[in-house]
Write a protein that holds these residues in place. Structure first.
Motif, mmCIF file in Angstrom:
data_model
loop_
_atom_site.group_PDB
_atom_site.id
_atom_site.type_symbol
_atom_site.label_atom_id
_atom_site.label_comp_id
_atom_site.label_asym_id
_atom_site.label_seq_id
_atom_site.Cartn_x
_atom_site.Cartn_y
_atom_site.Cartn_z
ATOM 1 N N SER A 259 26.765 42.806 -9.815
ATOM 2 C CA SER A 259 26.359 44.088 -9.241
ATOM 3 C C SER A 259 25.750 44.957 -10.326
ATOM 4 C CB SER A 259 27.567 44.796 -8.620
ATOM 5 O OG SER A 259 28.091 44.051 -7.541
ATOM 6 N N SER A 260 24.710 45.715 -9.955
ATOM 7 C CA SER A 260 23.933 46.442 -10.956
ATOM 8 C C SER A 260 23.469 47.782 -10.413
ATOM 9 C CB SER A 260 22.695 45.629 -11.370
ATOM 10 O OG SER A 260 23.055 44.362 -11.890
ATOM 11 N N ILE A 261 23.209 48.707 -11.331
ATOM 12 C CA ILE A 261 22.629 50.008 -10.988
ATOM 13 C C ILE A 261 21.363 50.179 -11.811
ATOM 14 C CG2 ILE A 261 22.973 52.512 -10.985
ATOM 15 C CD1 ILE A 261 25.988 51.942 -10.595
ATOM 16 N N TYR A 262 20.275 50.583 -11.139
ATOM 17 C CA TYR A 262 18.954 50.639 -11.761
ATOM 18 C C TYR A 262 18.401 52.058 -11.735
ATOM 19 C CZ TYR A 262 19.261 45.629 -10.760
ATOM 20 O OH TYR A 262 19.675 44.319 -10.671
ATOM 21 N N ALA A 263 17.568 52.368 -12.733
ATOM 22 C CA ALA A 263 16.849 53.638 -12.811
ATOM 23 C C ALA A 263 15.548 53.544 -12.023
ATOM 24 C CB ALA A 263 16.568 53.982 -14.277
ATOM 25 N N PRO A 264 14.904 54.669 -11.742
ATOM 26 C CA PRO A 264 13.646 54.641 -10.970
ATOM 27 C C PRO A 264 12.527 53.822 -11.607
ATOM 28 C CG PRO A 264 14.570 56.851 -10.964
ATOM 29 C CD PRO A 264 15.383 56.057 -11.937
#
Length: 290
Positions: A259-264
């Motif tokens: 699972s990952s969180i990305y910037a714009p």
């Protein structure tokens, strides 16, 4: 204080991607999943998360953890590797008490909370009753209401084809932190078009990924292929909170974890280097300017 709502938009908000396993195939499994999800939501809220994202169909299960059982409507085909389980009488409807349980939980915790599940809906047309099933994510608000009712718009035929009806519409809501949209796993191949011109701040992305020849192994998918192909300039230019499923032990198929969180700009801000067990990924991200 209860009843007090700030008119000033905060500078940052903590989001949480919950990576967890689910059971499937019975009402008892749904109840067990709900209890686990509540525990994990309380943990995330206790760490300051205001937006909590769960994996695809985590309330009901998407497939069995060994990837050998799948939901199946008798009138449809089924891939040879799967044994079918009829969802009738097992999976909830929108008005079911187990969905209301999560609305109450979101209100108690003061959070936005995704509720991903296989949804049953009965439709009456010309006096004929028809039951349909959707791959659904509802977004519960801190006021205890459903503010988004989204149905997967791009079905993965290998699994969804044996039971799911395709959704048609995007799922958008303006929170006090910024505008959010909903996406479910295979939707990623069309989400840029679905949300074109909507100026999303953050995509709440519920995933039950399966690695295969087209998209490569799961670790590489979240690290490289997803951001390089579908996020950033010319694609989805918003924050993305991607919550993928996990398993309770190692299996031969590839798809769990990371699972990952990305910037714009498509850069990965943080990720879980895990495939097994239940974990929560946190990230503080800037809110949209008021």
């Amino acid at each position: 204080l209860s009843g007090v709502k700030s008119l000033v938009r905060p500078r940052d908000v903590r989001v949480a991607a919950v990576q967890c396993s689910s059971k499937m195939g019975s009402k008892e499994a749904v109840k067990e999943n709900a209890a686990k999800m509540e525990t994990l939501a309380r943990r995330a809220a206790g760490k300051g998360a205001k937006i909590i994202v769960f994996p695809e169909a985590s309330l009901t299960g998407y497939t069995s953890q060994p990837f050998l059982h799948n939901w199946h409507r008798p009138e449809r085909g089924l891939q040879a590797r799967f044994a079918g389980i009829n969802p009738k009488g097992i999976v909830p409807r929108l008005e079911s008490p187990i969905i209301k349980r999560f609305l109450t939980l979101a209100q108690e915790l003061g959070v936005y909370l995704t509720i991903p599940f296989v949804e049953e809906e009965e439709v009456v047309d010309s006096g004929q009753r028809t039951v349909r099933y959707f791959n659904t994510v509802c977004l519960a608000s801190p006021e205890g209401k459903i503010v988004v009712h989204y149905r997967k718009t791009f079905l993965w035929d290998y699994v969804d084809g044996s039971w799911a009806t395709k959704g048609e519409l995007p799922g958008i809501f303006d929170t006090e932190y910024g505008r959010v949209g909903i996406g479910i796993c295979y939707d990623i191949h069309r989400l840029n078009g679905l949300y074109a011109g909507t100026k999303l701040w953050t995509l709440l992305y519920s995933v039950a990924w399966v690695g295969h020849r087209t998209d490569g192994p799961t670790e590489r998918w979240f690290r490289q292929d997803l951001p390089d192909t579908y996020l950033g300039q010319g694609a989805l230019e918003c924050y993305v909170v991607a919550a993928n499923w996990s398993t309770e032990r190692e299996y031969s198929w590839d798809g769990a974890g990371y699972s990952s969180i990305y910037a714009p700009d498509g850069q990965r801000m943080c990720f879980l280097d895990l495939e097994i067990g239940d974990s929560i990924l946190y990230q503080d991200i800037p809110c949209t300017k008021a």
